[in-house]
Scaffold this active site. Structure first.
Site, PDB file in Angstrom:
ATOM      1  N   CYS A 173       0.829  -1.077  -0.172  1.00 24.26           N
ATOM      2  CA  CYS A 173      -0.306  -0.101   0.084  1.00 24.26           C
ATOM      3  C   CYS A 173       0.815   1.237   0.019  1.00 24.26           C
ATOM      4  CB  CYS A 173      -0.646   0.042   1.387  1.00 24.26           C
ATOM      5  SG  CYS A 173      -2.022  -1.360   1.494  1.00 24.26           S
ATOM      6  N   CYS A 208      -2.965   4.788   2.779  1.00 23.87           N
ATOM      7  CA  CYS A 208      -4.079   3.664   2.552  1.00 23.87           C
ATOM      8  C   CYS A 208      -4.844   3.890   4.109  1.00 23.87           C
ATOM      9  CB  CYS A 208      -3.629   2.527   2.352  1.00 23.87           C
ATOM     10  SG  CYS A 208      -4.904   1.373   1.896  1.00 23.87           S
ATOM     11  N   CYS A 244      -2.737  -3.211  -3.447  1.00 26.35           N
ATOM     12  CA  CYS A 244      -3.767  -3.013  -2.817  1.00 26.35           C
ATOM     13  C   CYS A 244      -4.915  -2.525  -3.760  1.00 26.35           C
ATOM     14  CB  CYS A 244      -3.631  -2.008  -1.479  1.00 26.35           C
ATOM     15  SG  CYS A 244      -5.138  -1.270  -0.886  1.00 26.35           S
ATOM     16  N   CYS A 294      -6.145   1.521  -2.076  1.00 25.72           N
ATOM     17  CA  CYS A 294      -5.204   2.789  -2.554  1.00 25.72           C
ATOM     18  C   CYS A 294      -4.298   2.725  -3.781  1.00 25.72           C
ATOM     19  CB  CYS A 294      -4.246   2.911  -1.254  1.00 25.72           C
ATOM     20  SG  CYS A 294      -2.842   1.754  -1.270  1.00 25.72           S
TER      21      CYS A 294
END
Length: 187
Positions: free
Chosen positions: A35, A39, A66, A69
């Site tokens: 991430c 995030c 992710c 994000c």
């Protein structure tokens, strides 16, 4: 180049500080996801975090971007996301798994997870979890002489009467009948 988890980076992660987004990426060993610091996903445990300077480094180490994000700037394809969720369920089927927990772990919304999972797998996440538990229970019933209650708890269904009902609904037999039929069928 992998960087260390410093107090400053840790604070950026747990406060979702967007000012650090271009400085590093963090990956979570337990989920296999990486991430941006900003995030909004559930904060990981310190010991499960790895820090990378570039997204490409995290990808080389086999972490997936992710879904929430989008650290690579691209959306993770739905099939890959569902595979990620399926792998998580396969590894954690004996734990308490809710749609909200799965969404948190795989960085998406419960609604989107449910809809996407059902479209790709042709069953809901709950149905998949139950099937995984029943399959494991069948294996344990065939290969061990553990009591039904112990098997029920081991596969993640601590309520034995519910487990028996679910098993019979899925297989057409109670766990005891299944075990007996397997024993007589294998002689």
């Amino acid at each position: 180049m992998e960087l260390g988890v410093t107090e400053e980076r840790w604070k950026a992660i747990i406060t979702n500080d967007a000012s650090y987004d271009d400085q590093f990426f963090y990956a979570v060993k337990t989920t296999g996801i990486f991430c941006r610091p900003s995030c909004k996903s559930k904060p990981p445990r310190w010991g499960n975090v790895r820090i990378f300077q570039q997204a490409s480094e995290a990808i080389r180490e086999e972490f997936r971007p992710c879904k929430r994000c989008k650290p690579t700037g691209q959306r993770l394809p739905d099939r890959e996301w569902v595979a990620q969720i399926t792998n998580y369920i396969d590894a954690h089927y004996s734990e308490k798994l809710t749609l909200a927990h799965l969404a948190d772990m795989c960085h998406g919304s419960p609604y989107h997870l449910h809809r996407t999972f059902k479209r790709i797998k042709e069953m809901t996440p709950v149905e998949y979890i139950q099937q995984k538990r029943i399959d494991k229970a069948k294996e344990l019933l065939t290969r061990s002489d553990k009591p039904i209650a112990a098997i029920s708890a081991e596969v993640g269904v601590p309520n034995t009467p519910y487990f028996i009902t679910l098993f019979k609904k899925t297989t057409g037999q109670t766990p005891s009948e299944y075990r007996q039929n397997q024993l007589h069928g294998n002689q």
